[in-house]
Design a protein around this motif. Structure first.
Motif, PDB file in Angstrom:
ATOM      1  N   GLY A 165       0.826  -1.201   0.000  1.00  0.00           N
ATOM      2  CA  GLY A 165       0.000   0.000   0.000  1.00  0.00           C
ATOM      3  C   GLY A 165       0.859   1.248   0.000  1.00  0.00           C
ATOM      4  N   GLU A 166       0.333   2.302  -0.571  1.00  0.00           N
ATOM      5  CA  GLU A 166       1.014   3.601  -0.477  1.00  0.00           C
ATOM      6  C   GLU A 166      -0.039   4.700  -0.484  1.00  0.00           C
ATOM      7  OE1 GLU A 166       3.515   4.406  -3.855  1.00  0.00           O
ATOM      8  OE2 GLU A 166       1.862   4.256  -5.268  1.00  0.00           O
ATOM      9  N   GLY A 167       0.298   5.820   0.136  1.00  0.00           N
ATOM     10  CA  GLY A 167      -0.624   6.950   0.169  1.00  0.00           C
ATOM     11  C   GLY A 167      -0.713   7.587  -1.209  1.00  0.00           C
ATOM     12  N   VAL A 168      -1.900   8.080  -1.554  1.00  0.00           N
ATOM     13  CA  VAL A 168      -2.049   8.782  -2.822  1.00  0.00           C
ATOM     14  C   VAL A 168      -1.728  10.259  -2.590  1.00  0.00           C
ATOM     15  CG1 VAL A 168      -3.608   9.279  -4.746  1.00  0.00           C
ATOM     16  CG2 VAL A 168      -3.918   7.188  -3.402  1.00  0.00           C
ATOM     17  N   PRO A 169      -0.707  10.802  -3.278  1.00  0.00           N
ATOM     18  CA  PRO A 169      -0.373  12.219  -3.088  1.00  0.00           C
ATOM     19  C   PRO A 169      -1.570  13.105  -3.438  1.00  0.00           C
ATOM     20  CG  PRO A 169       1.258  11.113  -4.489  1.00  0.00           C
ATOM     21  CD  PRO A 169       0.132  10.155  -4.285  1.00  0.00           C
ATOM     22  N   ALA A 170      -1.736  14.199  -2.657  1.00  0.00           N
ATOM     23  CA  ALA A 170      -2.912  15.064  -2.795  1.00  0.00           C
ATOM     24  C   ALA A 170      -3.180  15.472  -4.250  1.00  0.00           C
ATOM     25  CB  ALA A 170      -2.745  16.306  -1.922  1.00  0.00           C
ATOM     26  N   GLN A 216      -2.634  13.979  -6.927  1.00  0.00           N
ATOM     27  CA  GLN A 216      -3.081  12.890  -7.807  1.00  0.00           C
ATOM     28  C   GLN A 216      -4.458  12.354  -7.425  1.00  0.00           C
ATOM     29  OE1 GLN A 216      -0.125   9.776  -8.067  1.00  0.00           O
ATOM     30  NE2 GLN A 216       1.484  11.256  -8.498  1.00  0.00           N
ATOM     31  N   GLN A 217      -5.048  12.915  -6.372  1.00  0.00           N
ATOM     32  CA  GLN A 217      -6.310  12.358  -5.883  1.00  0.00           C
ATOM     33  C   GLN A 217      -7.503  12.740  -6.759  1.00  0.00           C
ATOM     34  OE1 GLN A 217      -6.631  13.548  -1.795  1.00  0.00           O
ATOM     35  NE2 GLN A 217      -4.978  12.182  -1.140  1.00  0.00           N
ATOM     36  N   SER A 218      -8.380  11.767  -6.974  1.00  0.00           N
ATOM     37  CA  SER A 218      -9.624  12.047  -7.686  1.00  0.00           C
ATOM     38  C   SER A 218     -10.571  12.753  -6.713  1.00  0.00           C
ATOM     39  CB  SER A 218     -10.253  10.742  -8.159  1.00  0.00           C
ATOM     40  OG  SER A 218     -10.621   9.967  -7.036  1.00  0.00           O
ATOM     41  N   VAL A 219     -11.693  13.225  -7.250  1.00  0.00           N
ATOM     42  CA  VAL A 219     -12.665  13.911  -6.393  1.00  0.00           C
ATOM     43  C   VAL A 219     -13.117  12.991  -5.256  1.00  0.00           C
ATOM     44  CG1 VAL A 219     -14.933  15.024  -6.329  1.00  0.00           C
ATOM     45  CG2 VAL A 219     -13.453  15.292  -8.343  1.00  0.00           C
ATOM     46  N   ARG A 220     -13.379  11.726  -5.621  1.00  0.00           N
ATOM     47  CA  ARG A 220     -13.835  10.763  -4.625  1.00  0.00           C
ATOM     48  C   ARG A 220     -12.773  10.543  -3.550  1.00  0.00           C
ATOM     49  NH1 ARG A 220     -14.031   5.217  -6.087  1.00  0.00           N
ATOM     50  NH2 ARG A 220     -14.180   4.369  -3.992  1.00  0.00           N
ATOM     51  N   GLN A 221     -11.518  10.470  -4.019  1.00  0.00           N
ATOM     52  CA  GLN A 221     -10.433  10.256  -3.063  1.00  0.00           C
ATOM     53  C   GLN A 221     -10.225  11.465  -2.159  1.00  0.00           C
ATOM     54  OE1 GLN A 221      -7.444   9.106  -5.950  1.00  0.00           O
ATOM     55  NE2 GLN A 221      -7.468   6.997  -5.232  1.00  0.00           N
ATOM     56  N   LYS A 222     -10.476  12.667  -2.708  1.00  0.00           N
ATOM     57  CA  LYS A 222     -10.337  13.875  -1.872  1.00  0.00           C
ATOM     58  C   LYS A 222     -11.369  13.856  -0.747  1.00  0.00           C
ATOM     59  CE  LYS A 222      -7.788  17.141  -4.598  1.00  0.00           C
ATOM     60  NZ  LYS A 222      -7.817  16.986  -6.058  1.00  0.00           N
ATOM     61  N   ASP A 223     -12.599  13.425  -1.079  1.00  0.00           N
ATOM     62  CA  ASP A 223     -13.643  13.293  -0.060  1.00  0.00           C
ATOM     63  C   ASP A 223     -13.193  12.303   1.006  1.00  0.00           C
ATOM     64  OD1 ASP A 223     -15.241  15.005  -1.381  1.00  0.00           O
ATOM     65  OD2 ASP A 223     -16.581  13.490  -2.258  1.00  0.00           O
ATOM     66  N   LYS A 224     -12.636  11.201   0.532  1.00  0.00           N
ATOM     67  CA  LYS A 224     -12.193  10.145   1.424  1.00  0.00           C
ATOM     68  C   LYS A 224     -11.101  10.673   2.357  1.00  0.00           C
ATOM     69  CE  LYS A 224     -11.518   5.265   0.883  1.00  0.00           C
ATOM     70  NZ  LYS A 224     -10.912   4.196   0.131  1.00  0.00           N
ATOM     71  N   GLN A 225     -10.181  11.424   1.754  1.00  0.00           N
ATOM     72  CA  GLN A 225      -9.084  12.019   2.530  1.00  0.00           C
ATOM     73  C   GLN A 225      -9.656  12.892   3.644  1.00  0.00           C
ATOM     74  OE1 GLN A 225      -5.471  12.000   1.363  1.00  0.00           O
ATOM     75  NE2 GLN A 225      -5.094  12.673   3.438  1.00  0.00           N
ATOM     76  N   GLN A 226     -10.715  13.656   3.296  1.00  0.00           N
ATOM     77  CA  GLN A 226     -11.362  14.550   4.252  1.00  0.00           C
ATOM     78  C   GLN A 226     -11.908  13.787   5.451  1.00  0.00           C
ATOM     79  OE1 GLN A 226     -12.943  18.126   4.168  1.00  0.00           O
ATOM     80  NE2 GLN A 226     -10.815  18.389   3.534  1.00  0.00           N
ATOM     81  N   CYS A 227     -12.644  12.686   5.167  1.00  0.00           N
ATOM     82  CA  CYS A 227     -13.282  12.033   6.304  1.00  0.00           C
ATOM     83  C   CYS A 227     -12.422  10.947   6.945  1.00  0.00           C
ATOM     84  CB  CYS A 227     -14.690  11.529   5.972  1.00  0.00           C
ATOM     85  SG  CYS A 227     -14.872  10.655   4.464  1.00  0.00           S
ATOM     86  N   LEU A 247      -5.280   5.266   0.557  1.00  0.00           N
ATOM     87  CA  LEU A 247      -4.237   4.330   0.172  1.00  0.00           C
ATOM     88  C   LEU A 247      -4.536   3.705  -1.184  1.00  0.00           C
ATOM     89  CD1 LEU A 247      -3.838   2.558   3.615  1.00  0.00           C
ATOM     90  CD2 LEU A 247      -2.125   4.021   2.530  1.00  0.00           C
ATOM     91  N   ARG A 248      -3.468   3.388  -1.911  1.00  0.00           N
ATOM     92  CA  ARG A 248      -3.651   2.633  -3.149  1.00  0.00           C
ATOM     93  C   ARG A 248      -2.610   1.522  -3.186  1.00  0.00           C
ATOM     94  NH1 ARG A 248      -1.393   7.240  -7.282  1.00  0.00           N
ATOM     95  NH2 ARG A 248       0.741   7.283  -6.508  1.00  0.00           N
ATOM     96  N   ALA A 249      -2.831   0.560  -4.069  1.00  0.00           N
ATOM     97  CA  ALA A 249      -1.932  -0.589  -4.147  1.00  0.00           C
ATOM     98  C   ALA A 249      -0.792  -0.308  -5.119  1.00  0.00           C
ATOM     99  CB  ALA A 249      -2.716  -1.810  -4.604  1.00  0.00           C
ATOM    100  N   LYS A 250       0.384  -0.830  -4.770  1.00  0.00           N
ATOM    101  CA  LYS A 250       1.491  -0.773  -5.728  1.00  0.00           C
ATOM    102  C   LYS A 250       2.198  -2.126  -5.755  1.00  0.00           C
ATOM    103  CE  LYS A 250       5.117   0.819  -2.602  1.00  0.00           C
ATOM    104  NZ  LYS A 250       6.257   1.701  -2.397  1.00  0.00           N
ATOM    105  N   ASN A 251       3.089  -2.307  -6.703  1.00  0.00           N
ATOM    106  CA  ASN A 251       3.805  -3.588  -6.899  1.00  0.00           C
ATOM    107  C   ASN A 251       2.854  -4.779  -6.919  1.00  0.00           C
ATOM    108  OD1 ASN A 251       6.110  -2.087  -6.853  1.00  0.00           O
ATOM    109  ND2 ASN A 251       6.625  -2.579  -4.737  1.00  0.00           N
ATOM    110  N   LYS A 252       1.820  -4.670  -7.723  1.00  0.00           N
ATOM    111  CA  LYS A 252       0.821  -5.736  -7.776  1.00  0.00           C
ATOM    112  C   LYS A 252       1.364  -6.945  -8.527  1.00  0.00           C
ATOM    113  CE  LYS A 252      -1.645  -2.264  -9.216  1.00  0.00           C
ATOM    114  NZ  LYS A 252      -2.642  -1.431  -9.900  1.00  0.00           N
TER     115      LYS A 252
END
Ligand SMILES: [Zn+2]
Length: 463
Positions: A239-244, A246-257, A262-267
């Motif tokens: 897992g890694e944090g999504v930099p602000a 690069q965040q989608s609108v939905r992810q920004k909401d998520k960040q707020q609450c 987090l997103r997956a890497k090295n899959k």
């Protein structure tokens, strides 16, 4: 690669003459860049064919009267024999020295052997491009795509064969890995090597149905109901944090609450159509390959099928088990829809119970469902679901530790393998074909394609 740029420029100048002559010949009123590009591409293709032919014939060199056979005997020079290959430039014919007459009965063209060429077949360079089209689209669609890219046609059967050859290489690699990781000595040797394992490693497993054609009419008559088989797939990831930014609108909401997104890497995906027991070995082996047996924290996020939890408990008893948040929450929506015809009541109930679940108060969720069992069969069924998974649903605790709680990775993985490839309209699969195509596609999804490409270029030597 370093080219002699002066020579290339000379060739370029010559090519311009060819292109101009061709374009003028066509006598079009208006010539556009696309016309010039097309003439250039076609000319470059012919140049490629001519150069490849000349290269191989020059490399062949002087023929000898006799050479050594791989069996230890002697091969005698016969003549310059013609061979044809399909390269990235299209069909290329060339002549090369051919030797035969050994007691073992085999013949040999040294230049073919030296460059790993199989006469009459596609070259390794073309094979990987063909296979790429075959993992992306149906074999017939892939054939059409290739024609646009390559400017010549290959058959649907060639697309199928080359795609599945790549799948076979992945299958071989999987089997080799399973064998290694079952071997005590191999495992011990690995213990001593200091391969870095991530701090937190995630694993997810899921399955999706694939329709397999019966092998013959007899089987069709007997086993008609068994033509749907489970493709089991898994993914290892970090897992890694999504930099602000690069965040989608939905992810920004998520960040707020939630404070973190987090997103997956090295899959690293893996898959098979096999019984759970066999698949378990692949789960273990691929896991060891990414250090699942030695990470500080191993976390499994799955949708809750029992066979999956059983495999995890068997192979990775130390792992933290999490039921995918979206599956757990989605159930509440269905219950609410069944139990409350009144929209307002439905929303109120759903809001409260979803919050309980989000905070990991699973006992409260179970209690809320218990009160609805006479109104909703979903509520009744879900009592077992929630009570069997209490410890796997301590979402507040998981979130506080910074863990991902959704298994979207494996769901999108299954979708990419099954929905977007194996279930395409008109697809008919034999068991082997489905497995090999799926494995080739997972290699691409996991960033393992280049390994298969290297293995593919060695194929003629191995046979
Ligand atoms: Zn021989």
């Amino acid at each position: 690669m370093k080219y002699n740029i002066e020579k290339i420029n000379e060739i370029g100048k010559l090519l311009v003459e060819v292109v101009e002559a061709t374009v003028n010949q066509e006598g079009k009123e208006e010539i556009r860049i696309g016309d010039i590009e097309m003439v250039l591409r076609e000319s470059l293709q012919v140049i490629g064919q001519s150069a490849l032919k000349q290269f191989l014939e020059q490399a062949d060199g002087e023929a000898e009267a006799e050479i050594k056979c791989s069996c230890g005997g002697k091969l005698k020079y016969q003549r310059r024999r013609k061979a044809t290959i399909w390269s990235v430039f299209g069909k290329v014919g060339y002549r090369r020295a051919y030797y035969a007459g050994c007691v073992c009965g085999t013949g040999c063209a040294p230049v073919d052997r030296r460059y790993g060429i199989e006469p009459g077949q596609v070259t390794a360079g073309l094979a990987v491009l063909i296979a790429l089209s075959g993992i992306k689209e149906s074999f017939d669609e892939g054939r059409k795509w290739l024609k646009e890219y390559l400017l010549f046609e290959v058959s649907e059967n060639t697309v199928r064969a080359e795609t599945q050859k790549m799948g076979k290489l992945q299958l071989d690699a999987d089997e080799e890995l399973v064998k290694e990781m079952q071997d005590e000595k191999c495992l011990q040797k690995r213990e001593h090597s200091q391969v870095a394992a991530p701090d937190i490693l995630y694993g997810s497993v899921d399955a999706a149905k694939v329709r397999i054609e019966p092998r013959d009419p007899q089987e069709k008559a007997v086993k008609d109901r068994e033509t749907w088989r489970d493709l089991k797939a898994g993914c290892w990831y970090e897992g890694e944090g999504v930099p602000a930014r690069q965040q989608s609108v939905r992810q920004k909401d998520k960040q707020q609450c939630e404070g973190v997104v987090l997103r997956a890497k090295n899959k690293k995906y893996f898959c098979d159509i096999a019984e759970a027991k066999e698949f378990g070995k692949l789960l273990w082996a691929t896991g060891c390959a990414v250090g699942a047996d030695r990470v500080r924290r191993l976390v499994f996020i799955c949708d809750g099928a029992v066979w999956i939890w059983n495999l995890i408990a068997q192979y990775f008893p130390q792992a933290i088990q999490i039921v995918d948040w979206y599956h757990a929450a989605d159930r509440l929506k269905r219950i609410a829809e069944q139990a409350f015809p009144n929209v307002e009541e439905r929303h109120t109930w759903l809001h409260i119970v979803t919050e309980d679940l989000w905070q990991g108060r699973v006992e409260a969720v179970i209690e809320a469902c218990r009160l609805l069992t006479n109104k909703s069969c979903w509520a009744k069924q879900s009592l077992t679901y929630y009570s069997h998974n209490i410890e796997r649903m301590r979402y507040a605790q998981f979130r506080a530790t910074g863990l991902i709680i959704g298994s979207g990775i494996i769901e999108s993985g299954c979708k990419q393998i099954v929905t977007q490839r194996l279930k395409l309209p008109g697809a008919q699969w034999k068991l082997d074909g489905a497995i090999l195509t799926a494995k080739a596609r997972t290699a691409w999804m996991s960033g393992n394609w280049s390994k298969l490409v290297s293995a593919r270029s060695l194929l003629p030597l191995a046979t």
